[in-house]
Scaffold this active site. Structure first.
Site, PDB file in Angstrom:
ATOM      1  N   PHE A 181       1.043  -1.101  -0.080  1.00 34.77           N
ATOM      2  CA  PHE A 181      -0.073   0.067   0.047  1.00 34.77           C
ATOM      3  C   PHE A 181       0.909   1.211  -0.029  1.00 34.77           C
ATOM      4  O   PHE A 181       1.991   1.277   0.324  1.00 34.77           O
ATOM      5  CB  PHE A 181      -0.961  -0.066   1.243  1.00 34.77           C
ATOM      6  CG  PHE A 181      -0.291   0.229   2.471  1.00 34.77           C
ATOM      7  CD1 PHE A 181       0.021   1.434   3.242  1.00 34.77           C
ATOM      8  CD2 PHE A 181       0.275  -1.080   3.423  1.00 34.77           C
ATOM      9  CE1 PHE A 181       0.729   1.424   4.392  1.00 34.77           C
ATOM     10  CE2 PHE A 181       0.763  -0.938   4.419  1.00 34.77           C
ATOM     11  CZ  PHE A 181       1.160   0.232   5.007  1.00 34.77           C
ATOM     12  N   CYS A 182       0.062   2.285  -0.428  1.00 36.75           N
ATOM     13  CA  CYS A 182       0.933   3.651  -0.360  1.00 36.75           C
ATOM     14  C   CYS A 182      -0.073   4.773  -0.152  1.00 36.75           C
ATOM     15  O   CYS A 182      -1.389   4.439  -0.003  1.00 36.75           O
ATOM     16  CB  CYS A 182       1.745   3.752  -1.630  1.00 36.75           C
ATOM     17  SG  CYS A 182       0.861   3.887  -3.135  1.00 36.75           S
ATOM     18  N   THR A 183       0.283   5.963  -0.373  1.00 42.11           N
ATOM     19  CA  THR A 183      -0.772   7.123  -0.061  1.00 42.11           C
ATOM     20  C   THR A 183      -1.956   7.188  -0.917  1.00 42.11           C
ATOM     21  O   THR A 183      -3.105   6.920  -0.526  1.00 42.11           O
ATOM     22  CB  THR A 183      -0.043   8.420  -0.032  1.00 42.11           C
ATOM     23  OG1 THR A 183       1.230   8.254   0.623  1.00 42.11           O
ATOM     24  CG2 THR A 183      -0.793   9.498   0.426  1.00 42.11           C
TER      25      THR A 183
END
Length: 308
Positions: A179-181
């Site tokens: 996951f990331c922003t």
């Protein structure tokens, strides 16, 4: 009545051989609609975060989606009562998110998308390894429970971390959830993992921002705030602004307790950078801070002033 700004985080991977010619018309649309923020154009697509009135942001989205290549443009919106950007930038880049690995094309190969409402089931599965693909300072502000921190200072370091720490044969039976922003870094990260031979690779569609917007707080596995690349610094569930400020000397997020640290001096230094800057730099930062304070007193904009 207080003005409300709509903040749009957007990206899309698509072939743009004419991306250099696209800059000026895009810049004109943003200026006409008084939009501020940053947009990146590259041969591989578009990426950025911008803010303006709701009609202005809608006009920008319509303009982009009038190009069939952006028909599936990924974007998320939130609101704030302050303009989170000071100016507008539309830049030409080699990559819209810099990984530094050639021939990575999310349009060809990418991990399995997981909707926010299904994310908890995946990452609480004992057979799942959860990896935060963001940088170390973002991880420190907040992350998902039990997520691995690669301790990278930039996304360029992520491929080396994978090679040094993850073996496709060893993890072939494991789920790897990333996951990331907003989702864009995971597009490349999962494509890279697939290229290395990892099979069961998943990523959070829409990123942390979509999760915080979609999943009720009482059902959330998110811990802390989410760092964002604008003057809000961080956001919480429902994308309301968080409690962090920013050190405008080093650019790192600082907590409420950091504000009372002996090394904190607004615009000059914080506990993260006090030992990393010279006396000459600190003097220069103090001069800049004095100029900002003077500009605010005279109600004049300053190039380096942040909304407060």
């Amino acid at each position: 009545m207080q003005e409300t700004y709509t903040i749009a985080a957007l990206y899309h991977f698509t072939a743009l051989p004419d991306y250099k010619q696209m800059r000026d018309p895009l810049l004109a649309v943003c200026r006409t609609n008084h939009i501020k923020g940053s947009l990146l154009l590259a041969a591989e697509g578009i990426n950025g975060t911008v803010a303006g009135s709701l009609p202005a942001i809608n006009a920008l989205i319509r303009y982009l989606q009038s190009d069939s290549r952006f028909a599936d443009l990924e974007y998320k919106t939130s609101t704030d009562n302050k303009q989170p950007f000071n100016r507008l930038k539309v830049r030409l880049k080699k990559e819209i998110v810099t990984m530094g690995v050639p021939d990575i094309d999310p349009n060809q190969t990418v991990g399995t998308y997981v909707q926010p409402e299904d994310w908890n089931n995946l990452i609480t599965n004992p057979n799942t390894i959860v990896i935060d693909t963001r940088n170390d300072y973002e991880y420190e502000v907040g992350t998902f429970k039990n997520a691995i921190d690669p301790q990278t200072e930039s996304f360029r370091q992520f491929p080396d971390w994978v090679k040094d720490n993850l073996n496709p044969e060893e993890y072939k039976d494991k789920n790897i959830a990333m996951f990331c922003t907003g989702g864009i870094r995971c597009e490349k990260a999962t494509a890279y993992m697939k290229q290395l031979g990892f099979d069961n690779v998943f990523h959070l569609k829409g990123g942390i921002l979509k999760y915080l917007e979609t999943v009720p707080e009482n059902q959330s596995t998110w811990e802390g705030d989410c760092y964002v690349f604008d003057n809000r610094v961080t956001v919480k569930h429902n994308l309301i602004p968080g409690d962090y400020k920013m050190c405008y000397a080093c650019g790192l997020p600082i907590s409420q307790s950091d504000l009372s640290h002996p090394h904190y001096e607004p615009g000059v230094t914080c506990s993260h950078c006090y030992d990393k800057t010279t006396d000459e730099q600190k003097t220069r930062f103090r001069d800049r801070q004095a100029q900002i304070a003077h500009a605010k007193t005279d109600h004049e904009p300053h190039l380096f002033a942040r909304q407060s």
